[in-house]
Design a protein around this motif. Structure first.
Motif, mmCIF file in Angstrom:
data_model
loop_
_atom_site.group_PDB
_atom_site.id
_atom_site.type_symbol
_atom_site.label_atom_id
_atom_site.label_comp_id
_atom_site.label_asym_id
_atom_site.label_seq_id
_atom_site.Cartn_x
_atom_site.Cartn_y
_atom_site.Cartn_z
ATOM 1 N N GLY A 1 -1.473 10.011 -2.390
ATOM 2 C CA GLY A 1 -2.842 9.525 -2.483
ATOM 3 C C GLY A 1 -2.946 8.187 -3.197
ATOM 4 N N VAL A 2 -2.131 8.009 -4.230
ATOM 5 C CA VAL A 2 -2.126 6.722 -4.947
ATOM 6 C C VAL A 2 -1.720 5.602 -3.997
ATOM 7 C CG1 VAL A 2 -0.983 5.390 -6.752
ATOM 8 C CG2 VAL A 2 -1.699 7.743 -7.215
ATOM 9 N N PHE A 3 -0.620 5.810 -3.258
ATOM 10 C CA PHE A 3 -0.156 4.783 -2.324
ATOM 11 C C PHE A 3 -1.175 4.561 -1.202
ATOM 12 C CE2 PHE A 3 4.288 5.927 -3.803
ATOM 13 C CZ PHE A 3 4.496 4.711 -4.458
ATOM 14 N N GLY B 1 -0.857 -8.911 1.310
ATOM 15 C CA GLY B 1 -0.423 -8.308 2.564
ATOM 16 C C GLY B 1 0.915 -7.607 2.426
ATOM 17 N N LEU B 2 1.833 -8.227 1.693
ATOM 18 C CA LEU B 2 3.147 -7.606 1.468
ATOM 19 C C LEU B 2 3.002 -6.318 0.668
ATOM 20 C CD1 LEU B 2 6.218 -7.693 1.670
ATOM 21 C CD2 LEU B 2 6.247 -9.133 -0.396
ATOM 22 N N ALA B 3 2.123 -6.331 -0.327
ATOM 23 C CA ALA B 3 1.896 -5.125 -1.127
ATOM 24 C C ALA B 3 1.343 -4.000 -0.260
ATOM 25 C CB ALA B 3 0.932 -5.435 -2.271
ATOM 26 N N ALA B 4 0.465 -4.323 0.682
ATOM 27 C CA ALA B 4 -0.076 -3.310 1.584
ATOM 28 C C ALA B 4 1.029 -2.703 2.440
ATOM 29 C CB ALA B 4 -1.164 -3.921 2.471
ATOM 30 N N VAL B 5 1.923 -3.536 2.932
ATOM 31 C CA VAL B 5 3.038 -3.043 3.748
ATOM 32 C C VAL B 5 3.955 -2.142 2.926
ATOM 33 C CG1 VAL B 5 5.115 -3.733 5.019
ATOM 34 C CG2 VAL B 5 2.962 -4.984 5.350
ATOM 35 N N VAL B 6 4.229 -2.529 1.693
ATOM 36 C CA VAL B 6 5.074 -1.716 0.815
ATOM 37 C C VAL B 6 4.437 -0.349 0.574
ATOM 38 C CG1 VAL B 6 5.965 -1.510 -1.545
ATOM 39 C CG2 VAL B 6 6.214 -3.664 -0.291
ATOM 40 N N CYS B 7 3.139 -0.325 0.325
ATOM 41 C CA CYS B 7 2.443 0.950 0.094
ATOM 42 C C CYS B 7 2.465 1.825 1.347
ATOM 43 C CB CYS B 7 1.015 0.698 -0.355
ATOM 44 S SG CYS B 7 0.880 0.017 -2.029
ATOM 45 N N ALA B 8 2.287 1.203 2.507
ATOM 46 C CA ALA B 8 2.354 1.968 3.755
ATOM 47 C C ALA B 8 3.735 2.573 3.943
ATOM 48 C CB ALA B 8 2.003 1.065 4.939
#
Length: 302
Positions: free
Chosen positions: A54-56, A100-107
């Protein structure tokens, strides 16, 4: 400060941590429903992993939405704690590339965690549920669907938070998918749609200017407020049935979402940019979170 990798303070701003509650409570609810359904105890390791998912997921949502909505957010002069994005791109505190990179890492973290949980718990359904969570955000903000700009964004939020997340927690804790209490989801769907509409109230002017077809942008904030009341009223009406499938009753706890809902039409006028619209949004959020908390506290109590 130039936009770039950013400071810790900028990342905390981008992360919008108070919105973690929107995801944490439905995930917890699903897990306790599973324990109630199958008997036995809560697997603590799974509990931690599910809440980490849920955090990610929440971080992926806020980072990816900020990236997708940066042009609309630049036009927004009525942003609040609840809406309008985190403002880190608008203020130049982070670069679009870093976010954007952080979003990809979380995904990626969501998928890796779900695969690990699926193997550990022999629950392969967790992987498509994680993909569904990612897909809902993609359909919300990104081409070819971009439904938040076509009038379907609030519905996607409702399905994700009130449907996908409780089912994810339920399956992870060993609940049998065929015994999932869909009546509980039916109870949660209207109030989560109301919450999604409420958080768009402060952004009405910029959303309308940008062609983002939220309900407030289409019908105006005052009419949207009455839709919020009607949806929460439907949830209250469904409460005896939705909770009854779990052997629970709402009791006096139901007064919390009822009173919070009544605040929505009483605080008026509430134009975007005013303190009153923030009170209105906070009341709608309270009604939704309280609705989730009622069965959660009942199931979690010894």
């Amino acid at each position: 400060m130039k936009a770039g990798g950013g400071t810790l303070r900028a990342w905390l701003q981008a992360s919008r941590l108070p919105s973690q509650s929107y995801l944490a409570l439905p995930l917890l609810l699903g897990q306790f429903v599973a324990v109630h359904s199958r008997g036995g105890g809560l697997d603590v390791g799974t509990l931690v992993a599910v809440q980490l998912f849920g955090v990610f997921d929440q971080l992926f949502i806020v980072y990816a939405n900020d990236w997708a909505d940066q042009e609309t957010d630049r036009r927004n002069q009525t942003a609040t704690l609840f809406s309008g994005g985190s403002r880190v791109l608008v203020e130049g505190r982070l670069s679009p590339r870093a976010l954007g990179l952080a979003a990809v890492v979380c995904a990626g973290a969501m998928l890796v965690l779900s695969v690990g949980l699926a193997l550990r718990r022999d629950a392969p359904l967790l992987v498509p549920l994680a993909v569904a969570a990612l897909g809902l955000l993609w359909a919300y903000s990104y081409p070819p669907f971009r439904l938040s700009y076509r009038g379907g964004g609030e519905l996607l939020q409702m399905v994700g938070v009130a449907g996908v997340l409780p089912l994810y927690g339920y399956v992870a804790q060993g609940g049998e998918p065929g015994r999932f209490p869909w009546a509980l989801v039916a109870l949660l769907l209207p109030t989560h749609l109301a919450c999604a509409i409420a958080t768009a109230l402060p952004d009405e002017p910029s959303d309308r200017e940008s062609g983002k077809l939220t309900l407030p942008a289409r019908v105006g904030g005052e009419r949207a407020a009455w839709v919020i009341v009607a949806l929460n009223g439907l949830t209250v009406a469904l409460a005896p049935w939705g909770l009854g499938v779990l052997g629970l009753s709402a009791g006096l706890g139901l007064l919390v979402p009822v009173v919070a809902t009544l605040v929505v039409p009483l605080v008026r006028p509430a134009p975007p940019g005013s303190l009153r619209v923030q009170v209105r949004v906070a009341a709608a959020i309270t009604a939704t979170l309280a609705t989730v908390a009622i069965p959660l506290m009942s199931l979690a109590s010894p």
